[in-house]
Design an enzyme around this catalytic site. Structure first.
Site, PDB file in Angstrom:
ATOM      1  N   LYS A 289      18.706  52.331  15.459  1.00  0.00           N
ATOM      2  CA  LYS A 289      19.857  52.283  16.379  1.00  0.00           C
ATOM      3  C   LYS A 289      19.546  53.098  17.635  1.00  0.00           C
ATOM      4  CE  LYS A 289      22.427  49.723  13.743  1.00  0.00           C
ATOM      5  NZ  LYS A 289      22.569  48.303  14.077  1.00  0.00           N
TER       6      LYS A 289
ATOM      7  N   TYR B 168      16.880  53.872   9.397  1.00  0.00           N
ATOM      8  CA  TYR B 168      17.968  53.004   9.873  1.00  0.00           C
ATOM      9  C   TYR B 168      18.560  53.569  11.168  1.00  0.00           C
ATOM     10  CZ  TYR B 168      22.764  51.344  10.355  1.00  0.00           C
ATOM     11  OH  TYR B 168      23.942  50.876  10.879  1.00  0.00           O
TER      12      TYR B 168
ATOM     13  N   SER C 105      25.908  52.994  16.082  1.00  0.00           N
ATOM     14  CA  SER C 105      26.522  53.686  14.951  1.00  0.00           C
ATOM     15  C   SER C 105      26.675  55.164  15.263  1.00  0.00           C
ATOM     16  CB  SER C 105      25.600  53.508  13.744  1.00  0.00           C
ATOM     17  OG  SER C 105      25.977  54.384  12.713  1.00  0.00           O
TER      18      SER C 105
HETATM   19  P1  NAD Z   1      26.340  43.107   7.209  1.00  0.00           P
HETATM   20  O1  NAD Z   1      25.085  43.291   6.441  1.00  0.00           O
HETATM   21  O2  NAD Z   1      27.561  42.650   6.492  1.00  0.00           O
HETATM   22  O3  NAD Z   1      26.092  42.119   8.454  1.00  0.00           O
HETATM   23  C1  NAD Z   1      24.852  42.028   9.096  1.00  0.00           C
HETATM   24  C2  NAD Z   1      24.469  40.553   9.138  1.00  0.00           C
HETATM   25  O4  NAD Z   1      23.218  40.411   9.809  1.00  0.00           O
HETATM   26  C3  NAD Z   1      24.302  39.946   7.749  1.00  0.00           C
HETATM   27  O5  NAD Z   1      25.092  38.771   7.663  1.00  0.00           O
HETATM   28  C4  NAD Z   1      22.802  39.630   7.641  1.00  0.00           C
HETATM   29  O6  NAD Z   1      22.585  38.474   6.861  1.00  0.00           O
HETATM   30  C5  NAD Z   1      22.429  39.454   9.098  1.00  0.00           C
HETATM   31  N1  NAD Z   1      21.038  39.729   9.444  1.00  0.00           N
HETATM   32  C6  NAD Z   1      20.285  40.818   9.165  1.00  0.00           C
HETATM   33  N2  NAD Z   1      19.064  40.704   9.731  1.00  0.00           N
HETATM   34  C7  NAD Z   1      19.049  39.513  10.389  1.00  0.00           C
HETATM   35  C8  NAD Z   1      18.087  38.825  11.183  1.00  0.00           C
HETATM   36  N3  NAD Z   1      16.868  39.331  11.401  1.00  0.00           N
HETATM   37  N4  NAD Z   1      18.421  37.631  11.717  1.00  0.00           N
HETATM   38  C9  NAD Z   1      19.634  37.081  11.515  1.00  0.00           C
HETATM   39  N5  NAD Z   1      20.582  37.691  10.760  1.00  0.00           N
HETATM   40  C10 NAD Z   1      20.297  38.891  10.210  1.00  0.00           C
HETATM   41  O7  NAD Z   1      26.635  44.504   7.971  1.00  0.00           O
HETATM   42  P2  NAD Z   1      27.914  44.979   8.788  1.00  0.00           P
HETATM   43  O8  NAD Z   1      28.525  46.115   8.068  1.00  0.00           O
HETATM   44  O9  NAD Z   1      28.736  43.829   9.185  1.00  0.00           O
HETATM   45  O10 NAD Z   1      27.185  45.601  10.056  1.00  0.00           O
HETATM   46  C11 NAD Z   1      27.065  44.883  11.273  1.00  0.00           C
HETATM   47  C12 NAD Z   1      26.337  45.761  12.277  1.00  0.00           C
HETATM   48  O11 NAD Z   1      27.062  46.993  12.446  1.00  0.00           O
HETATM   49  C13 NAD Z   1      24.922  46.150  11.847  1.00  0.00           C
HETATM   50  O12 NAD Z   1      24.100  46.176  12.985  1.00  0.00           O
HETATM   51  C14 NAD Z   1      25.111  47.557  11.307  1.00  0.00           C
HETATM   52  O13 NAD Z   1      23.941  48.300  11.405  1.00  0.00           O
HETATM   53  C15 NAD Z   1      26.200  48.100  12.228  1.00  0.00           C
HETATM   54  N6  NAD Z   1      26.973  49.202  11.665  1.00  0.00           N
HETATM   55  C16 NAD Z   1      27.577  49.053  10.440  1.00  0.00           C
HETATM   56  C17 NAD Z   1      28.304  50.130   9.914  1.00  0.00           C
HETATM   57  C18 NAD Z   1      28.952  50.016   8.551  1.00  0.00           C
HETATM   58  O14 NAD Z   1      29.241  51.056   7.956  1.00  0.00           O
HETATM   59  N7  NAD Z   1      29.233  48.819   8.043  1.00  0.00           N
HETATM   60  C19 NAD Z   1      28.432  51.336  10.622  1.00  0.00           C
HETATM   61  C20 NAD Z   1      27.831  51.436  11.872  1.00  0.00           C
HETATM   62  C21 NAD Z   1      27.099  50.359  12.377  1.00  0.00           C
HETATM   63  N1  UFG Z   2      30.939  59.601  -0.908  1.00  0.00           N
HETATM   64  C1  UFG Z   2      31.229  60.027  -2.202  1.00  0.00           C
HETATM   65  N2  UFG Z   2      30.956  59.161  -3.228  1.00  0.00           N
HETATM   66  C2  UFG Z   2      30.436  57.923  -3.033  1.00  0.00           C
HETATM   67  C3  UFG Z   2      30.154  57.501  -1.698  1.00  0.00           C
HETATM   68  C4  UFG Z   2      30.418  58.378  -0.665  1.00  0.00           C
HETATM   69  O1  UFG Z   2      31.689  61.146  -2.418  1.00  0.00           O
HETATM   70  O2  UFG Z   2      30.204  57.188  -4.003  1.00  0.00           O
HETATM   71  C5  UFG Z   2      31.262  60.507   0.227  1.00  0.00           C
HETATM   72  C6  UFG Z   2      30.047  60.915   1.034  1.00  0.00           C
HETATM   73  O3  UFG Z   2      29.441  62.047   0.472  1.00  0.00           O
HETATM   74  C7  UFG Z   2      30.673  61.176   2.415  1.00  0.00           C
HETATM   75  C8  UFG Z   2      31.819  60.156   2.479  1.00  0.00           C
HETATM   76  O4  UFG Z   2      32.091  59.798   1.133  1.00  0.00           O
HETATM   77  O5  UFG Z   2      31.240  62.463   2.453  1.00  0.00           O
HETATM   78  C9  UFG Z   2      31.472  58.898   3.283  1.00  0.00           C
HETATM   79  O6  UFG Z   2      30.252  58.345   2.793  1.00  0.00           O
HETATM   80  P1  UFG Z   2      29.773  56.858   3.164  1.00  0.00           P
HETATM   81  O7  UFG Z   2      28.495  56.615   2.446  1.00  0.00           O
HETATM   82  O8  UFG Z   2      30.888  55.903   2.955  1.00  0.00           O
HETATM   83  O9  UFG Z   2      29.572  56.937   4.757  1.00  0.00           O
HETATM   84  P2  UFG Z   2      28.595  57.838   5.643  1.00  0.00           P
HETATM   85  O10 UFG Z   2      29.461  58.579   6.612  1.00  0.00           O
HETATM   86  O11 UFG Z   2      27.658  58.613   4.842  1.00  0.00           O
HETATM   87  O12 UFG Z   2      27.744  56.729   6.425  1.00  0.00           O
HETATM   88  C10 UFG Z   2      28.331  55.530   6.942  1.00  0.00           C
HETATM   89  C11 UFG Z   2      27.275  54.420   6.968  1.00  0.00           C
HETATM   90  C12 UFG Z   2      26.213  54.733   7.986  1.00  0.00           C
HETATM   91  C13 UFG Z   2      26.858  54.965   9.319  1.00  0.00           C
HETATM   92  C14 UFG Z   2      27.876  56.073   9.212  1.00  0.00           C
HETATM   93  C15 UFG Z   2      28.586  56.297  10.520  1.00  0.00           C
HETATM   94  O13 UFG Z   2      26.681  54.279   5.693  1.00  0.00           O
HETATM   95  O14 UFG Z   2      25.349  53.637   8.109  1.00  0.00           O
HETATM   96  O15 UFG Z   2      28.843  55.738   8.218  1.00  0.00           O
HETATM   97  O16 UFG Z   2      29.030  55.106  11.034  1.00  0.00           O
HETATM   98  F1  UFG Z   2      25.930  55.313  10.211  1.00  0.00           F
END
Ligand code: NAD
Ligand code: UFG
Length: 338
Positions: free
Chosen positions: A152, A148, A124
């Site tokens: 990573k 979190y 991430s």
């Molecule tokens: P998500 O929660 O939709 O998907 C994660 C999946 O992993 C879920 O289906 C959950 O049930 C499963 N899971 C969690 N722990 C588990 C375990 N111990 N064993 C088996 N399954 C398990 O999240 P996502 O947004 O699809 O994210 C996928 C990956 O990308 C994650 O590693 C997350 O940290 C990373 N990531 C997400 C974002 C974002 O903003 N969505 C940004 C950067 C990185």
């Molecule tokens: N924001 C608002 N109102 C809301 C939600 C968000 O104003 O209700 C603003 C935040 O202040 C920020 C922007 O929208 O300026 C984006 O916020 P998000 O929460 O959507 O995303 P972040 O960049 O804070 O974080 C996300 C994921 C993290 C990940 C990161 C980079 O939550 O897990 O992107 O990938 F690490």
């Protein structure tokens, strides 16, 4: 290739499973379903006409994972399974370290034991320290401000160490920026539990009438309109990035971290405007103080992904919002009540 996808019923995982199937790979999904629904598999089947193999398995179950891998003889693993809520991770740090680190450790141990040479890991942009110059290159200063993000960073470090000790392994960490959007069919999308923490799912719920207005966290940042700027990337582009990473991964050895972003930043108000255009409504908002822990602006330098993977993002903001809106309006309550 025969690919094991952990967390494959989740938001990014399910889109990647579709992209892998469409690229001709054979996919097997494991997921504990802690944050996703099995219904996702039927949606994948509707889109691709292929139902991926599935086992409800917690990746922390080392012997279960090993048994599966020895039986199926995968060529590669894409490891999405993790808990991902930043706020929750500060309230339940041990649960986050335990789940995310045990899962990653097991995946790497099983790779060695079952002779699987290639891993693609969901990292991430949160691994970058707050005070880097923009855009963020992979060599920017690292540092996480919550448990979190630490999971990573720590997993990346374990991958680096494993790559040094076991030179036959290929270990790729993809550092995602802000994934948004949904499958163009409206069949797959993000289905957050409770009140969404992230911007786009929150705006989508305002648009569909589940919330009254967006709370904008601060308009006094040094950005073009004072609101926070992020690199929003369409989840379909991200999914294609994994297919490209897999192709690259099986040809290389060692550890690599690669950004997946668009290289463009958009503010909160830019997003609200673009979403309003996609859904044809003016969406209400209220300006509130900054959210603790947020940075002003954050966007990727995606050049390394272009160079190594031949990948770049294709979809613009209008497409991200249109696809999110289609998903949200067709599934106003997510998967459960659709
Ligand atoms: P998500 O929660 O939709 O998907 C994660 C999946 O992993 C879920 O289906 C959950 O049930 C499963 N899971 C969690 N722990 C588990 C375990 N111990 N064993 C088996 N399954 C398990 O999240 P996502 O947004 O699809 O994210 C996928 C990956 O990308 C994650 O590693 C997350 O940290 C990373 N990531 C997400 C974002 C974002 O903003 N969505 C940004 C950067 C990185
Ligand atoms: N924001 C608002 N109102 C809301 C939600 C968000 O104003 O209700 C603003 C935040 O202040 C920020 C922007 O929208 O300026 C984006 O916020 P998000 O929460 O959507 O995303 P972040 O960049 O804070 O974080 C996300 C994921 C993290 C990940 C990161 C980079 O939550 O897990 O992107 O990938 F690490």
């Amino acid at each position: 290739m025969k690919v094991l996808v952990t967390g494959g019923t989740g938001y990014i995982g399910s889109m990647t499973v579709v992209a892998l199937i469409e690229a001709g790979h054979e996919v097997f999904v494991v997921d504990s379903l802690v944050n996703s629904k099995q219904e996702v598999l039927s949606r994948i089947e509707k889109i691709t006409q292929i139902r991926p193999g599935f086992q409800a398995l917690d990746v922390r179950d080392a012997s279960g994972l090993l048994r599966l891998c020895q039986e199926k003889k995968f060529d590669a693993i894409i490891h999405f399974a993790a808990l991902k809520a930043v706020g929750e991770s500060t309230e339940q740090p041990l649960a986050y370290y335990e789940n995310n680190l045990c899962a990653s450790m097991n995946v790497m141990s099983v790779m060695r034991a079952a002779h699987i040479p290639c891993l693609v890991f969901s990292s991430s942009a949160t691994v970058y320290a707050a005070d880097n110059p923009m855009p963020l290159t992979e060599s920017a200063q690292l540092g996480a401000s919550n448990p979190y993000g630490q999971t990573k960073l720590m997993t990346e470090q374990i991958m680096r160490d494993a790559a040094l000790a076991y030179p036959d392994l290929s270990l790729l960490a993809l550092r995602y920026f802000n994934p948004v959007g949904a499958h163009a069919s409206g069949l797959l999308g993000e289905d957050p539990n409770g009140v969404p923490n992230n911007l786009v799912p929150y705006i989508a719920q305002v648009a569909v009438g589940r919330r009254t207005h967006l709370r904008v966290w601060g308009n006094d940042y040094p950005t073009h309109d004072g609101t926070g700027v992020r690199d929003y990337i369409h989840v379909a582009d991200l999914a294609r990035g994994h297919v490209a990473a897999l192709q690259y991964g099986v040809q290389q050895r060692g550890f690599r971290a690669i950004n997946l972003g668009t290289g463009k930043g958009h503010s909160v108000l830019d997003m609200l405007r673009a979403f309003g255009q996609a859904c044809g409504k003016e969406l209400a908002h209220e300006i509130l103080p900054r959210r603790p822990g947020d940075v002003a602006a954050n966007w990727a330098d995606p050049a390394l992904a272009q160079q190594l993977l031949g990948w770049e993002a294709q979809h613009d903001l209008a497409r991200m919002c249109a696809d999110t809106w289609r998903w949200q309006s067709l599934n106003p309550n997510g998967y459960e009540h659709s």
